[in-house]
Design an enzyme around this catalytic site. Structure first.
Site, short mmCIF file in Angstrom:
data_model
loop_
_atom_site.label_atom_id
_atom_site.label_comp_id
_atom_site.label_asym_id
_atom_site.label_seq_id
_atom_site.Cartn_x
_atom_site.Cartn_y
_atom_site.Cartn_z
N GLU A 1 84.58 -41.85 -44.99
CA GLU A 1 83.26 -41.74 -44.35
C GLU A 1 82.86 -43.14 -43.87
O GLU A 1 82.45 -43.98 -44.67
CB GLU A 1 82.22 -41.22 -45.35
CG GLU A 1 80.86 -41.05 -44.70
CD GLU A 1 79.77 -40.69 -45.69
OE1 GLU A 1 79.75 -41.23 -46.81
OE2 GLU A 1 78.91 -39.87 -45.33
N VAL B 1 78.62 -43.10 -56.36
CA VAL B 1 77.47 -43.24 -57.27
C VAL B 1 77.07 -41.86 -57.80
O VAL B 1 76.73 -41.72 -58.98
CB VAL B 1 76.29 -43.96 -56.57
CG1 VAL B 1 75.07 -43.99 -57.48
CG2 VAL B 1 76.69 -45.38 -56.18
N CYS C 1 74.82 -38.54 -42.96
CA CYS C 1 75.79 -37.80 -43.77
C CYS C 1 76.35 -36.60 -43.01
O CYS C 1 77.44 -36.14 -43.30
CB CYS C 1 75.13 -37.34 -45.07
SG CYS C 1 73.61 -36.45 -44.77
N SER D 1 75.95 -42.00 -52.01
CA SER D 1 77.40 -41.96 -51.90
C SER D 1 78.02 -41.07 -52.98
O SER D 1 77.45 -40.90 -54.07
CB SER D 1 77.95 -43.38 -52.03
OG SER D 1 77.59 -43.91 -53.29
N THR D 2 79.18 -40.55 -52.68
CA THR D 2 79.87 -39.69 -53.65
C THR D 2 80.23 -40.50 -54.90
O THR D 2 80.13 -39.99 -56.02
CB THR D 2 81.12 -39.08 -52.98
OG1 THR D 2 80.67 -38.22 -51.92
CG2 THR D 2 81.95 -38.27 -53.96
N LYS E 1 62.60 -43.31 -56.45
CA LYS E 1 63.12 -44.66 -56.26
C LYS E 1 63.75 -44.76 -54.87
O LYS E 1 64.80 -44.17 -54.61
CB LYS E 1 64.19 -44.98 -57.31
CG LYS E 1 64.52 -46.47 -57.28
CD LYS E 1 65.91 -46.80 -57.79
CE LYS E 1 66.97 -46.69 -56.75
NZ LYS E 1 66.87 -47.65 -55.65
N GLU F 1 73.31 -34.70 -53.12
CA GLU F 1 73.63 -34.66 -51.69
C GLU F 1 74.45 -35.91 -51.40
O GLU F 1 73.92 -37.01 -51.46
CB GLU F 1 72.36 -34.66 -50.83
CG GLU F 1 71.44 -33.47 -51.03
CD GLU F 1 71.96 -32.19 -50.41
OE1 GLU F 1 73.07 -32.17 -49.83
OE2 GLU F 1 71.26 -31.17 -50.52
P1 NAD Z 1 74.26 -45.30 -52.60
O1 NAD Z 1 74.98 -44.29 -53.40
O2 NAD Z 1 74.76 -46.69 -52.59
O3 NAD Z 1 72.74 -45.41 -53.07
C1 NAD Z 1 71.88 -44.29 -53.06
C2 NAD Z 1 70.73 -44.56 -54.03
O4 NAD Z 1 71.26 -44.62 -55.36
C3 NAD Z 1 70.00 -45.88 -53.81
O5 NAD Z 1 68.62 -45.69 -54.04
C4 NAD Z 1 70.60 -46.76 -54.88
O6 NAD Z 1 69.73 -47.79 -55.28
C5 NAD Z 1 70.80 -45.77 -56.01
N1 NAD Z 1 71.78 -46.17 -57.03
C6 NAD Z 1 72.84 -47.00 -56.90
N2 NAD Z 1 73.48 -47.13 -58.08
C7 NAD Z 1 72.82 -46.36 -58.97
C8 NAD Z 1 73.00 -46.08 -60.36
N3 NAD Z 1 73.99 -46.61 -61.07
N4 NAD Z 1 72.14 -45.22 -60.96
C9 NAD Z 1 71.15 -44.64 -60.27
N5 NAD Z 1 70.91 -44.90 -58.95
C10 NAD Z 1 71.74 -45.73 -58.32
O7 NAD Z 1 74.18 -44.69 -51.13
P2 NAD Z 1 73.59 -45.35 -49.81
O8 NAD Z 1 74.56 -46.37 -49.35
O9 NAD Z 1 72.16 -45.74 -50.01
O10 NAD Z 1 73.58 -44.08 -48.82
C11 NAD Z 1 74.67 -43.74 -48.05
C12 NAD Z 1 75.39 -42.55 -48.63
O11 NAD Z 1 74.49 -41.45 -48.80
C13 NAD Z 1 76.48 -42.00 -47.73
O12 NAD Z 1 77.63 -41.69 -48.47
C14 NAD Z 1 75.87 -40.72 -47.16
O13 NAD Z 1 76.80 -39.75 -46.75
C15 NAD Z 1 75.05 -40.25 -48.30
N6 NAD Z 1 74.02 -39.33 -47.84
C16 NAD Z 1 74.14 -37.99 -48.09
C17 NAD Z 1 73.19 -37.10 -47.62
C18 NAD Z 1 73.28 -35.64 -47.89
O14 NAD Z 1 72.27 -34.96 -47.74
N7 NAD Z 1 74.42 -35.11 -48.30
C19 NAD Z 1 72.11 -37.58 -46.88
C20 NAD Z 1 72.03 -38.94 -46.63
C21 NAD Z 1 72.98 -39.81 -47.12
#
Ligand code: NAD
Length: 453
Positions: free
Chosen positions: A356, A211, A263, A208-209, A154, A229
């Site tokens: 962050e 979610v 990230c 995100s942490t 997804k 991650e």
């Molecule tokens: P997000 O948590 O908002 O969304 C990530 C994904 O989760 C999206 O596909 C979203 O649709 C999905 N999602 C949202 N709610 C959900 C639920 N209830 N159940 C299942 N899936 C759900 O994050 P974002 O804003 O897309 O990405 C940014 C974040 O990702 C930042 O915090 C960044 O640090 C982190 N990130 C971490 C790494 C790593 O490798 N550690 C890499 C890239 C990004």
């Protein structure tokens, strides 16, 4: 069914409408993935390897198209987008070597022989964020397919275009339908179904942490396997004995890459107090030299932020009266631009220090000695990456061992290498992706004793 209009973040113009899948459509995809499992895991190792290499070849022959799609849909500079598409090819090629090397063990036991098998874990749900749509998709997809799992991916709502195209290229490569499916949709709908559906045996989540914590709780209901991650707030530690010119010249790229939507961004610069003034004098021209502009240009180093809402979020960390030391420039006109911004002095505990920001905003904080540098670097619930600049080898190793984070570079800001392990300490994640052991995260070890009596 509703749809989502992908917006070009550099022009604010619509790119394409994408249909958002319903929970029922997600369930249907999961059923197809479950139905495809037996035949996919039965594909002979050399044939599975060959199919993955063909998939990599399909990506390779569409690199320009994929990169242009990412530039239009996510605002990534052309050079970066080309690198990202190339990473999908390389990750597939690397894990194509795995099926023929999934050897078990033979363990000495009395009365028979004892062997282990690495069985595919089953259907994998892969939930991808918007910041690096192509690489992060590939980090889960390639080792999972190599292990004999089927995958339902997804993409993030805002950035589904390259994932959809990669799904088509998988079919063109001969990966059977049902083995790798891309299901665009909302997190709370499609993502949630992947977490809740009992036939999905593993979730790979990057995001995100906040979610991630909810997903972890959801997976607990089924004792579902999980790799996370999550966020980061990494430190770039500059000691007085470092090559200060190089440290200052490279620091902007360690945090402003992908407009800070990374990230691994080294968003807290820690500088030994005795060289703070010299470092800041060198950092200012380096920040102002970052080329921010049209992401289609090969010269561009930094593009726009992903959306107007995200820009407002980033800007909220730089309110009127914030200690802006200096900042770069942005183009006029449409686009979700935000200038590279350096905040100093910033004290531990300030919001810009703890949160962050996920945008092109970096803080600079002085430290007195090695112990304080380590303590400041560790003053975060996150622990994903970081950099250490020093000419003292012993110090480099001491500090690298002292900082609680998964990926460190010394006298460099190395980005992720697909053949080395990647992942976070503390609230930056759970488990590791990439590197030689990534396939293990998609298998269960089965132990079999065969009596010789
Ligand atoms: P997000 O948590 O908002 O969304 C990530 C994904 O989760 C999206 O596909 C979203 O649709 C999905 N999602 C949202 N709610 C959900 C639920 N209830 N159940 C299942 N899936 C759900 O994050 P974002 O804003 O897309 O990405 C940014 C974040 O990702 C930042 O915090 C960044 O640090 C982190 N990130 C971490 C790494 C790593 O490798 N550690 C890499 C890239 C990004």
């Amino acid at each position: 069914m509703t749809s989502y209009t992908v917006i070009n973040p550099a022009t604010e113009q619509p790119v394409r409408d994408v249909e958002l899948s319903t929970a029922e459509q997600a369930d249907a995809a999961i059923t197809r993935a479950a139905d495809s499992l037996e035949s996919w895991r039965a594909v002979a190792p050399a044939d599975r390897a060959r199919l993955l290499r063909r998939f990599a070849e399909q990506i390779d022959s569409h690199l320009g198209e994929l990169a242009a799609l990412e530039t239009a849909g996510s605002g990534h500079p052309a050079g970066a987008a080309a690198w990202e598409a190339g990473q999908v090819r390389d990750v597939l090629t690397y894990y194509a070597a795995a099926p023929e090397r999934m050897t078990g063990r033979q363990i000495p036991v009395p009365g028979g022989i004892d062997v282990t098998f690495s069985e595919p874990v089953g259907v994998v749900g892969l939930i991808v964020p918007w910041n690096f749509p192509m690489p992060i998709l590939s980090w889960g997809m390639a080792p999972a397919l190599a292990a004999g799992c089927t995958v339902v991916a997804k993409p993030a709502e805002m950035t589904p275009l390259t994932a959809i195209r990669i799904g088509e290229l998988a079919l063109a490569a001969g990966i059977p339908p049902g083995v790798f499916q891309v299901v665009p949709g909302k997190g709370g709908v499609v993502g949630q179904r992947l977490v809740d559906h009992p036939q999905v045996r593993k979730i790979v989540f990057t995001g995100s942490t906040e979610v991630g914590q909810r997903i972890m709780a959801g997976c607990a209901r089924h004792v579902k396997r999980l790799t996370l991650e999550l966020g980061g707030k990494s430190a770039n530690i500059v000691f007085a004995d470092a090559d200060i010119e190089r440290a200052a010249a490279t620091a902007p790229y360690a945090v402003f890459d992908n407009a800070g939507q990374d990230c691994c961004a080294r968003s807290r610069i820690l500088v030994e107090a005795s060289v703070l003034e010299k470092f800041m004098a060198l950092l200012e021209p380096a920040v102002k030299a970052v080329r921010v502009g049209d992401p289609r240009s090969a010269e561009t180093e930094m593009g726009p932020l992903i959306s107007a809402a995200h820009r407002a979020h980033v800007a909220s960390f730089v309110p009127d009266g914030a200690p802006v030391a200096f900042r770069g420039s942005v183009p006029d006109g449409p686009g979700f631009w935000y200038p590279p911004t350096v905040l100093a002095p910033v004290a531990a505990g300030d919001l810009a220090w703890t949160e962050e920001i996920f945008g092109p905003v970096v803080t600079v904080t002085p430290f007195a000695d090695e112990a304080e540098a380590i303590a400041l670097a560790n003053d975060s619930p996150y622990g994903l990456s970081g950099s250490i600049w020093t000419s003292n080898v012993g110090r480099a190793i001491r500090v690298a061992r002292g900082v609680d984070t998964g990926n460190l570079s010394v006298n460099s800001h190395s980005s992720v290498r697909y053949w080395t392990p990647f992942g976070g300490f503390k609230q930056s994640g759970l488990g590791r992706e990439l590197g030689p052991d990534a396939v293990d995260a998609f298998t269960e070890t089965k132990n079999v004793f065969i009596s010789t009596e």
